[in-house]
Design a protein around this motif. Structure first.
Motif, PDB file in Angstrom:
ATOM      1  N   ILE A  34       0.837  -1.199   0.000  1.00  0.00           N
ATOM      2  CA  ILE A  34       0.000   0.000   0.000  1.00  0.00           C
ATOM      3  C   ILE A  34       0.875   1.254   0.000  1.00  0.00           C
ATOM      4  CG2 ILE A  34      -1.660   1.343   1.349  1.00  0.00           C
ATOM      5  CD1 ILE A  34      -2.720  -1.388   2.413  1.00  0.00           C
ATOM      6  N   ALA A  35       1.897   1.256   0.870  1.00  0.00           N
ATOM      7  CA  ALA A  35       2.787   2.418   0.959  1.00  0.00           C
ATOM      8  C   ALA A  35       3.487   2.681  -0.371  1.00  0.00           C
ATOM      9  CB  ALA A  35       3.816   2.205   2.068  1.00  0.00           C
ATOM     10  N   LEU A  36       3.942   1.626  -1.044  1.00  0.00           N
ATOM     11  CA  LEU A  36       4.608   1.807  -2.329  1.00  0.00           C
ATOM     12  C   LEU A  36       3.634   2.301  -3.400  1.00  0.00           C
ATOM     13  CD1 LEU A  36       6.995  -1.290  -2.530  1.00  0.00           C
ATOM     14  CD2 LEU A  36       7.606   1.105  -2.143  1.00  0.00           C
ATOM     15  N   SER A  37       2.391   1.847  -3.334  1.00  0.00           N
ATOM     16  CA  SER A  37       1.388   2.275  -4.319  1.00  0.00           C
ATOM     17  C   SER A  37       1.105   3.765  -4.198  1.00  0.00           C
ATOM     18  CB  SER A  37       0.099   1.473  -4.144  1.00  0.00           C
ATOM     19  OG  SER A  37       0.313   0.106  -4.403  1.00  0.00           O
ATOM     20  N   VAL A  38       0.909   4.251  -2.962  1.00  0.00           N
ATOM     21  CA  VAL A  38       0.628   5.678  -2.799  1.00  0.00           C
ATOM     22  C   VAL A  38       1.880   6.506  -3.074  1.00  0.00           C
ATOM     23  CG1 VAL A  38      -1.302   5.301  -1.232  1.00  0.00           C
ATOM     24  CG2 VAL A  38       0.987   5.551  -0.282  1.00  0.00           C
ATOM     25  N   ARG A  39       3.060   5.968  -2.732  1.00  0.00           N
ATOM     26  CA  ARG A  39       4.310   6.686  -3.023  1.00  0.00           C
ATOM     27  C   ARG A  39       4.468   6.869  -4.527  1.00  0.00           C
ATOM     28  NH1 ARG A  39       7.422   9.961  -3.791  1.00  0.00           N
ATOM     29  NH2 ARG A  39       9.635  10.070  -3.212  1.00  0.00           N
ATOM     30  N   HIS A  40       4.095   5.865  -5.307  1.00  0.00           N
ATOM     31  CA  HIS A  40       4.202   5.954  -6.764  1.00  0.00           C
ATOM     32  C   HIS A  40       3.327   7.073  -7.305  1.00  0.00           C
ATOM     33  CE1 HIS A  40       4.792   4.593 -10.879  1.00  0.00           C
ATOM     34  NE2 HIS A  40       3.481   4.624 -11.053  1.00  0.00           N
ATOM     35  N   VAL A  41       2.159   7.243  -6.733  1.00  0.00           N
ATOM     36  CA  VAL A  41       1.259   8.311  -7.189  1.00  0.00           C
ATOM     37  C   VAL A  41       1.901   9.677  -6.958  1.00  0.00           C
ATOM     38  CG1 VAL A  41      -0.983   9.414  -6.834  1.00  0.00           C
ATOM     39  CG2 VAL A  41      -0.806   6.923  -6.811  1.00  0.00           C
ATOM     40  N   PHE A  42       2.511   9.875  -5.789  1.00  0.00           N
ATOM     41  CA  PHE A  42       3.131  11.166  -5.508  1.00  0.00           C
ATOM     42  C   PHE A  42       4.405  11.368  -6.329  1.00  0.00           C
ATOM     43  CE2 PHE A  42       0.436  10.795  -1.766  1.00  0.00           C
ATOM     44  CZ  PHE A  42      -0.019  12.094  -1.617  1.00  0.00           C
ATOM     45  N   ARG A  43       5.066  10.285  -6.708  1.00  0.00           N
ATOM     46  CA  ARG A  43       6.277  10.431  -7.527  1.00  0.00           C
ATOM     47  C   ARG A  43       5.926  10.788  -8.970  1.00  0.00           C
ATOM     48  NH1 ARG A  43       9.906   6.337  -5.977  1.00  0.00           N
ATOM     49  NH2 ARG A  43      11.166   7.954  -5.000  1.00  0.00           N
ATOM     50  N   GLY A  87       2.515  11.598 -10.145  1.00  0.00           N
ATOM     51  CA  GLY A  87       1.335  12.425 -10.346  1.00  0.00           C
ATOM     52  C   GLY A  87       0.238  11.726 -11.124  1.00  0.00           C
ATOM     53  N   ILE A  88       0.413  10.419 -11.359  1.00  0.00           N
ATOM     54  CA  ILE A  88      -0.564   9.643 -12.136  1.00  0.00           C
ATOM     55  C   ILE A  88      -1.438   8.843 -11.180  1.00  0.00           C
ATOM     56  CG2 ILE A  88      -0.873   7.854 -13.891  1.00  0.00           C
ATOM     57  CD1 ILE A  88       1.906   8.625 -14.962  1.00  0.00           C
ATOM     58  N   LEU A  89      -2.742   9.041 -11.265  1.00  0.00           N
ATOM     59  CA  LEU A  89      -3.668   8.322 -10.396  1.00  0.00           C
ATOM     60  C   LEU A  89      -3.796   6.869 -10.824  1.00  0.00           C
ATOM     61  CD1 LEU A  89      -6.545  10.937  -9.999  1.00  0.00           C
ATOM     62  CD2 LEU A  89      -4.807  10.316  -8.311  1.00  0.00           C
ATOM     63  N   PRO A  90      -4.023   5.955  -9.890  1.00  0.00           N
ATOM     64  CA  PRO A  90      -4.238   4.550 -10.259  1.00  0.00           C
ATOM     65  C   PRO A  90      -5.523   4.381 -11.069  1.00  0.00           C
ATOM     66  CG  PRO A  90      -3.887   4.815  -7.875  1.00  0.00           C
ATOM     67  CD  PRO A  90      -4.107   6.167  -8.438  1.00  0.00           C
ATOM     68  N   GLU A  91      -5.610   3.251 -11.743  1.00  0.00           N
ATOM     69  CA  GLU A  91      -6.869   2.896 -12.406  1.00  0.00           C
ATOM     70  C   GLU A  91      -7.966   2.788 -11.348  1.00  0.00           C
ATOM     71  OE1 GLU A  91      -7.474   2.549 -15.646  1.00  0.00           O
ATOM     72  OE2 GLU A  91      -5.390   3.125 -16.091  1.00  0.00           O
ATOM     73  N   PRO A  92      -9.227   3.040 -11.740  1.00  0.00           N
ATOM     74  CA  PRO A  92     -10.326   3.000 -10.754  1.00  0.00           C
ATOM     75  C   PRO A  92     -10.377   1.714  -9.941  1.00  0.00           C
ATOM     76  CG  PRO A  92     -11.113   3.950 -12.809  1.00  0.00           C
ATOM     77  CD  PRO A  92      -9.710   3.477 -13.069  1.00  0.00           C
ATOM     78  N   SER A  93     -10.128   0.569 -10.579  1.00  0.00           N
ATOM     79  CA  SER A  93     -10.172  -0.695  -9.847  1.00  0.00           C
ATOM     80  C   SER A  93      -9.050  -0.783  -8.816  1.00  0.00           C
ATOM     81  CB  SER A  93     -10.084  -1.871 -10.820  1.00  0.00           C
ATOM     82  OG  SER A  93      -8.880  -1.805 -11.580  1.00  0.00           O
ATOM     83  N   GLU A  94      -7.846  -0.302  -9.201  1.00  0.00           N
ATOM     84  CA  GLU A  94      -6.717  -0.318  -8.277  1.00  0.00           C
ATOM     85  C   GLU A  94      -6.948   0.664  -7.132  1.00  0.00           C
ATOM     86  OE1 GLU A  94      -3.049  -0.884  -6.375  1.00  0.00           O
ATOM     87  OE2 GLU A  94      -4.239  -2.135  -7.720  1.00  0.00           O
ATOM     88  N   LEU A  95      -7.512   1.832  -7.439  1.00  0.00           N
ATOM     89  CA  LEU A  95      -7.798   2.813  -6.396  1.00  0.00           C
ATOM     90  C   LEU A  95      -8.822   2.263  -5.409  1.00  0.00           C
ATOM     91  CD1 LEU A  95      -7.260   5.625  -5.313  1.00  0.00           C
ATOM     92  CD2 LEU A  95      -9.067   6.497  -6.810  1.00  0.00           C
ATOM     93  N   GLN A  96      -9.822   1.545  -5.929  1.00  0.00           N
ATOM     94  CA  GLN A  96     -10.820   0.951  -5.044  1.00  0.00           C
ATOM     95  C   GLN A  96     -10.203  -0.117  -4.158  1.00  0.00           C
ATOM     96  OE1 GLN A  96     -14.199   1.924  -4.742  1.00  0.00           O
ATOM     97  NE2 GLN A  96     -13.873   0.686  -2.913  1.00  0.00           N
TER      98      GLN A  96
END
Length: 335
Positions: A148-157, A159-168
């Motif tokens: 989870i931490a790596l997933s949110v870190r990737h977004v901040f690195r 600026g690309i939001l995850p796909e809706p299914s991944e975000l859910q």
């Protein structure tokens, strides 16, 4: 002596690379795996060899894929679990990097390796009657929290939001951890000085889980609100329940030397510092990282401390934040 040591180090790494080029699936390579883990640890603990960590991680992933992940009897030995967790933690630190650094180490995150390793670790249970920390000699907390931490870190690195299914899926995962945290009746009960052994170990293990949960909850909240650009996260309101609870935890452990030695909590404490706005809260993080630096002498803690100081100073002055190259030039001022 430093020049000589780096010369020995270079020769050893060259020989290690030669050995790795001729290994087969049948070879037993516990010694090589241990060497790779120690080299990665050396990079985290020192000033001069941290840039070599990605090549050590790649070598470790190759050996583990050959001898653990591709075998039918998954992680049948404690050493296999130790090796997997060691490499995964090195992957986590290298991929997460420093918050002021938008590039990170030269390591391409291997989703296939990570997902397979997470699956294998989920199938092994060496100490079913003990706490989760007993079955996790390195990571200390669930692998899913690191994911989870790596997933949110990737977004901040990026600026690309995850796909809706991944975000859910991220929302569901964080909500589950939040639920476990809020149900805990002993949330802010610190271990007494007299408590020893597994009970004390359990408490520190649970508190590390709480901090990871609170940090990922705060970061994901910014992503869901759509307030994310590539770069640093925004500061979090002091009145938010996550920040309020995290500060209470840090206050409870302010003078705990055992807590200062627990390396797993260094990243969430460092990230909390990035999210803090008030000087008194930042001082609490500054004190805890300095205490960790004093008792461990790990350069990684000093990197976190210096990065926070540059981030805080830049926010106060409204100026740019140094990248990692500037950080490396100034690290000798710490620890």
């Amino acid at each position: 002596m430093k020049y000589m040591a780096l010369g020995y180090y270079t020769n050893s790494v060259r020989e290690l690379s030669s050995l790795l080029s001729i290994i087969s699936q049948e070879d037993k390579n516990d010694g090589l795996l241990m060497t790779i883990m120690m080299l990665s640890l050396h990079g985290l603990a020192s000033w001069d060899t941290n840039r070599d960590i990605p090549q050590h991680i790649q070598a470790g992933m190759r050996l583990l894929t050959l001898h653990v992940l591709n075998k039918p009897l998954v992680a049948s030995r404690l050493f296999d679990r130790l090796s997997l967790e060691s490499v995964m933690y090195a992957v986590f630190l290298s991929t997460a990097g420093l918050w002021s650094d938008s590039t990170g180490f030269d390591l391409t995150f291997d989703h296939i390796f990570w997902n397979r390793a997470e699956e294998v670790l989920g199938q092994t249970n060496f100490f079913p009657e003990n706490s989760g920390s007993s079955d996790s000699p390195v990571l200390g907390v669930s692998v899913s929290l690191f994911r989870i931490a790596l997933s949110v870190r990737h977004v901040f690195r990026t600026g690309i939001l995850p796909e809706p299914s991944e975000l859910q899926r991220l929302q569901n995962d964080v909500a589950n951890w939040e639920g476990l945290l809020l149900e805990d009746q002993n949330l802010l009960v610190c271990p007494s000085n007299e408590s020893q052994g597994s009970n004390s170990q359990n408490h520190y293990h649970k508190t590390a889980i709480r901090l990871f949960t609170l940090v990922t909850s705060l970061l994901l909240g910014q992503i869901i609100r759509g307030s994310v650009l590539a770069g640093l996260p925004q500061t979090a309101p002091r009145r938010s329940w996550q920040m309020n609870l995290a500060i209470q935890i840090l206050e409870e452990y302010a003078d705990d030397e055992v807590w200062a030695k627990i390396f797993i909590v260094q990243w969430p404490i460092y990230t909390l510092g990035v999210l803090m706005d008030l000087p008194e809260d930042r001082q609490l993080v500054r004190k805890q990282l300095q205490q960790s630096c004093d008792v461990t002498s790990f350069a990684q803690v000093a990197r976190y401390s210096y990065d926070l100081e540059t981030i805080w100073a830049a926010r106060q002055e409204g100026g740019p934040i140094y990248g990692e190259q500037e950080t490396q030039r100034n690290l000798h001022l710490l620890c």
